[in-house]
Design an enzyme around this catalytic site. Sequence first.
Site, PDB file in Angstrom:
ATOM      1  N   LYS A 191      13.221  16.842 -55.040  1.00  0.00           N
ATOM      2  CA  LYS A 191      13.127  16.868 -53.575  1.00  0.00           C
ATOM      3  C   LYS A 191      13.310  15.462 -53.019  1.00  0.00           C
ATOM      4  O   LYS A 191      12.525  14.571 -53.324  1.00  0.00           O
ATOM      5  CB  LYS A 191      11.765  17.435 -53.158  1.00  0.00           C
ATOM      6  N   THR A 231       5.058  18.223 -41.226  1.00  0.00           N
ATOM      7  CA  THR A 231       5.603  18.507 -42.565  1.00  0.00           C
ATOM      8  C   THR A 231       4.522  18.978 -43.535  1.00  0.00           C
ATOM      9  O   THR A 231       4.785  19.114 -44.725  1.00  0.00           O
ATOM     10  CB  THR A 231       6.241  17.235 -43.147  1.00  0.00           C
ATOM     11  N   THR A 234       5.011  21.340 -46.819  1.00  0.00           N
ATOM     12  CA  THR A 234       6.443  21.488 -47.111  1.00  0.00           C
ATOM     13  C   THR A 234       6.697  21.840 -48.583  1.00  0.00           C
ATOM     14  O   THR A 234       7.416  22.785 -48.899  1.00  0.00           O
ATOM     15  CB  THR A 234       7.182  20.160 -46.800  1.00  0.00           C
ATOM     16  N   GLY A 235       6.083  21.040 -49.458  1.00  0.00           N
ATOM     17  CA  GLY A 235       6.332  21.241 -50.891  1.00  0.00           C
ATOM     18  C   GLY A 235       5.774  22.563 -51.394  1.00  0.00           C
ATOM     19  O   GLY A 235       6.414  23.265 -52.187  1.00  0.00           O
ATOM     20  N   CYS A 236       4.572  22.919 -50.905  1.00  0.00           N
ATOM     21  CA  CYS A 236       3.960  24.190 -51.304  1.00  0.00           C
ATOM     22  C   CYS A 236       4.864  25.350 -50.919  1.00  0.00           C
ATOM     23  O   CYS A 236       5.119  26.261 -51.722  1.00  0.00           O
ATOM     24  CB  CYS A 236       2.620  24.402 -50.586  1.00  0.00           C
TER      25      CYS A 236
HETATM   26  N1  PLP Z   1      -3.561  20.688 -50.021  1.00  0.00           N
HETATM   27  C1  PLP Z   1      -3.231  21.440 -51.055  1.00  0.00           C
HETATM   28  C2  PLP Z   1      -4.202  22.448 -51.557  1.00  0.00           C
HETATM   29  C3  PLP Z   1      -1.981  21.259 -51.643  1.00  0.00           C
HETATM   30  O1  PLP Z   1      -1.617  21.994 -52.688  1.00  0.00           O
HETATM   31  C4  PLP Z   1      -1.087  20.291 -51.133  1.00  0.00           C
HETATM   32  C5  PLP Z   1       0.232  20.035 -51.666  1.00  0.00           C
HETATM   33  O2  PLP Z   1       0.793  20.645 -52.457  1.00  0.00           O
HETATM   34  C6  PLP Z   1      -1.488  19.537 -50.065  1.00  0.00           C
HETATM   35  C7  PLP Z   1      -2.721  19.770 -49.526  1.00  0.00           C
HETATM   36  C8  PLP Z   1      -0.614  18.450 -49.555  1.00  0.00           C
HETATM   37  O3  PLP Z   1      -0.173  18.697 -48.332  1.00  0.00           O
HETATM   38  P1  PLP Z   1       0.743  17.635 -47.577  1.00  0.00           P
HETATM   39  O4  PLP Z   1       0.964  16.471 -48.462  1.00  0.00           O
HETATM   40  O5  PLP Z   1       1.994  18.395 -47.320  1.00  0.00           O
HETATM   41  O6  PLP Z   1      -0.010  17.335 -46.352  1.00  0.00           O
END
Ligand code: PLP
Length: 284
Positions: A191, A231, A234-236
């Site tokens: 990514k 964002t 996003t990855g999840c």
């Molecule tokens: N919280 C959980 C439970 C997650 O699995 C993740 C990312 O995979 C995040 C928070 C991170 O979120 P972000 O970095 O997109 O704010």
Amino acid sequence: DRGPGTRPSRPRVLSVAGTDPTGGAGIQADLKSFAAHGAYGMAVTTALVAQNTHGVRSVHVPGPAFLREQLDAVSDDVEIDAVKIGMVADEANAREIGAWLDALAAARSDAAVPRPWVVLDPVMVATSGHRLLDPGAEQAVRDLAARADVVTPNLPELAVLAGRDVATTWDDALAQAGSYATACGTVVLLKGGHLTGATSPDALVVPAGPSSDGVPTVTTFDAERVDTPHTHGTGCSLSAALAALRPRRESWEDAAREAKEWLTGALRGGAALRVGTGRGPVDH
Ligand code: PLP
């Protein structure tokens, strides 16, 4: 129950991940992403995370024994078509998920029932800076990645998996992903969101093998860079979309292209959601 005429109406897809009570990331995002792609969603909790659009307040990890009880409760009863693994939190959890995957593969080795597709999102640090993985768990996540079909790192996560410095250009990141994929035997969906530029590319990197003359195969998916602070998750959402799509697509390439196009739309929709006053979620 996969004989002729008894095919399930939807793929049965399991998220193994942490929580986000504001619904933007983690299990809550995964279930929305599964639903958006027509899958039947299931969820096993690795960690309970008190967080909102401003960041993580605290993390509670019930531990590997209860994690395994949840995993077995699902797999003893349901034929799982795909698994998405997200935040594992610590080494004991990562090792327990690995042992469960091994048990599932052994139980299905003879089998009319194929083993599930496995997507690992190697979650390490939230964008807010809060660690979601113990530093001591990195080797256990590398071992988990070797058991997955696809791993979906951003550039810093790839560097940890590969044991290298963080790549600073897209070409360097692709080279790092190619050697890592080949060493590990796992497909990498790299990514590029952490780089800057007019576009935000992702790339599917397939390990080198005899059919590719020993060279990794790289397919790049370009997308406009959506200029938004929203964002969160996003990855999840992307890795969940990939797991939801794969059972009904011909290849990882087809699933990844579709997941990426959907995510670009979800990023565009985030601003209108008005969820929280921090870095809000994408519109999964
Ligand atoms: N919280 C959980 C439970 C997650 O699995 C993740 C990312 O995979 C995040 C928070 C991170 O979120 P972000 O970095 O997109 O704010």
